[in-house]
Structure formats: structure tokens, C-alpha cells
Scaffold this motif. Structure first.
Motif, PDB file in Angstrom:
ATOM      1  N   SER A  24     -15.476 -27.656  36.657  1.00  0.00           N
ATOM      2  CA  SER A  24     -16.748 -27.397  35.992  1.00  0.00           C
ATOM      3  C   SER A  24     -17.263 -28.648  35.281  1.00  0.00           C
ATOM      4  O   SER A  24     -18.448 -28.983  35.361  1.00  0.00           O
ATOM      5  N   LEU A  25     -16.379 -29.357  34.602  1.00  0.00           N
ATOM      6  CA  LEU A  25     -16.773 -30.578  33.905  1.00  0.00           C
ATOM      7  C   LEU A  25     -17.207 -31.672  34.875  1.00  0.00           C
ATOM      8  O   LEU A  25     -18.149 -32.426  34.600  1.00  0.00           O
ATOM      9  N   GLU A  26     -16.553 -31.765  36.003  1.00  0.00           N
ATOM     10  CA  GLU A  26     -16.945 -32.759  37.016  1.00  0.00           C
ATOM     11  C   GLU A  26     -18.329 -32.445  37.556  1.00  0.00           C
ATOM     12  O   GLU A  26     -19.150 -33.349  37.752  1.00  0.00           O
ATOM     13  N   LYS A  27     -18.616 -31.160  37.802  1.00  0.00           N
ATOM     14  CA  LYS A  27     -19.952 -30.777  38.274  1.00  0.00           C
ATOM     15  C   LYS A  27     -21.006 -31.098  37.225  1.00  0.00           C
ATOM     16  O   LYS A  27     -22.086 -31.601  37.542  1.00  0.00           O
ATOM     17  N   THR A  28     -20.666 -30.831  35.959  1.00  0.00           N
ATOM     18  CA  THR A  28     -21.598 -31.134  34.869  1.00  0.00           C
ATOM     19  C   THR A  28     -21.857 -32.636  34.796  1.00  0.00           C
ATOM     20  O   THR A  28     -23.000 -33.074  34.617  1.00  0.00           O
ATOM     21  N   VAL A  30     -21.674 -34.816  37.225  1.00  0.00           N
ATOM     22  CA  VAL A  30     -22.508 -35.208  38.365  1.00  0.00           C
ATOM     23  C   VAL A  30     -23.963 -34.847  38.097  1.00  0.00           C
ATOM     24  O   VAL A  30     -24.874 -35.653  38.346  1.00  0.00           O
ATOM     25  N   ASN A  31     -24.188 -33.652  37.562  1.00  0.00           N
ATOM     26  CA  ASN A  31     -25.557 -33.232  37.253  1.00  0.00           C
ATOM     27  C   ASN A  31     -26.188 -34.129  36.188  1.00  0.00           C
ATOM     28  O   ASN A  31     -27.356 -34.506  36.300  1.00  0.00           O
ATOM     29  N   GLN A  32     -25.425 -34.488  35.187  1.00  0.00           N
ATOM     30  CA  GLN A  32     -25.954 -35.352  34.136  1.00  0.00           C
ATOM     31  C   GLN A  32     -26.243 -36.756  34.646  1.00  0.00           C
ATOM     32  O   GLN A  32     -27.223 -37.376  34.241  1.00  0.00           O
ATOM     33  N   HIS A  38     -32.774 -39.883  37.232  1.00  0.00           N
ATOM     34  CA  HIS A  38     -34.148 -39.401  37.307  1.00  0.00           C
ATOM     35  C   HIS A  38     -34.934 -39.866  36.076  1.00  0.00           C
ATOM     36  O   HIS A  38     -36.069 -40.346  36.198  1.00  0.00           O
ATOM     37  N   ALA A  39     -34.326 -39.737  34.899  1.00  0.00           N
ATOM     38  CA  ALA A  39     -34.982 -40.167  33.669  1.00  0.00           C
ATOM     39  C   ALA A  39     -35.225 -41.675  33.675  1.00  0.00           C
ATOM     40  O   ALA A  39     -36.274 -42.149  33.238  1.00  0.00           O
TER      41      ALA A  39
END
Length: 96
Positions: A24-28, A30-32, A38-39
Motif C-alpha cells: 500500500s505504501l509503495e502504491k502511495t 508511486v501516486n505521489q 504533474h505539479a
């Protein structure tokens, strides 16, 4: 022996929870990272737009001065002198 089996089952359960949490932390992460890229792209685009608007503003100030406004006459004269120097430099380069 059953105590050891219970301890092993408990450890296996905790390990599963840890692996799920890690995933879950790895997915988070990657999303961040994606959001950060993007930012950064948006910031870069906005910076370019700001520079273009500053340039356009300077051009409009000069045009306004050329049309008779007294607000930016000094800046306009400096810009014209700069352009004349550049033209003189180009002519000198062509003459050589």
C-alpha cells in the motif's frame, strides 16, 4: 508444540499485514511521484506563461510610449538605443 504453532501463525499473520502495508505504501509513493511530476509540469508551464506575459507587458509599455505616453519614455529610449547598438554591431560584423 502447539504454542510454537500459535506463535508461527501469529508471526505469519503479522508478516502478511506488513507486506500488505508495504504494498500500500509503495502504491502511495508511486501516486505521489506522479502527482509531483504533474505539479512540476504545471509550475514549469506557468513560469513560461509568466515570462511571456512579462515580455508582452514590456512590449506594450514601449508601444504605449511610442504612441505618445510620457509614462515609460525613458525605458523606450533605452530600448531604442539598445536596438541601435545591436544594429551597429551587426553592420560592423558584416563590414569585416
Amino acid at each position: 508444540m502447539s504454542e510454537i504453532a500459535e506463535i508461527i501463525d501469529t508471526l505469519e499473520g503479522r508478516l502478511e499485514k506488513l507486506f500488505l502495508k508495504l504494498e500500500s505504501l509503495e502504491k502511495t509513493a508511486v501516486n505521489q511521484k506522479h502527482e509531483l511530476k504533474h505539479a512540476a509540469a504545471i509550475i514549469n508551464k506557468q513560469s513560461q506563461e509568466i515570462e511571456a506575459m512579462k515580455s508582452q507587458n514590456d512590449t506594450l509599455k514601449i508601444a504605449n510610449s511610442l504612441l505618445g505616453s510620457d509614462d515609460n519614455k525613458r525605458d523606450t529610449k533605452l530600448k531604442i538605443n539598445s536596438l541601435i547598438r545591436e544594429i551597429d554591431y551587426c553592420i560592423a560584423q558584416l563590414s569585416d
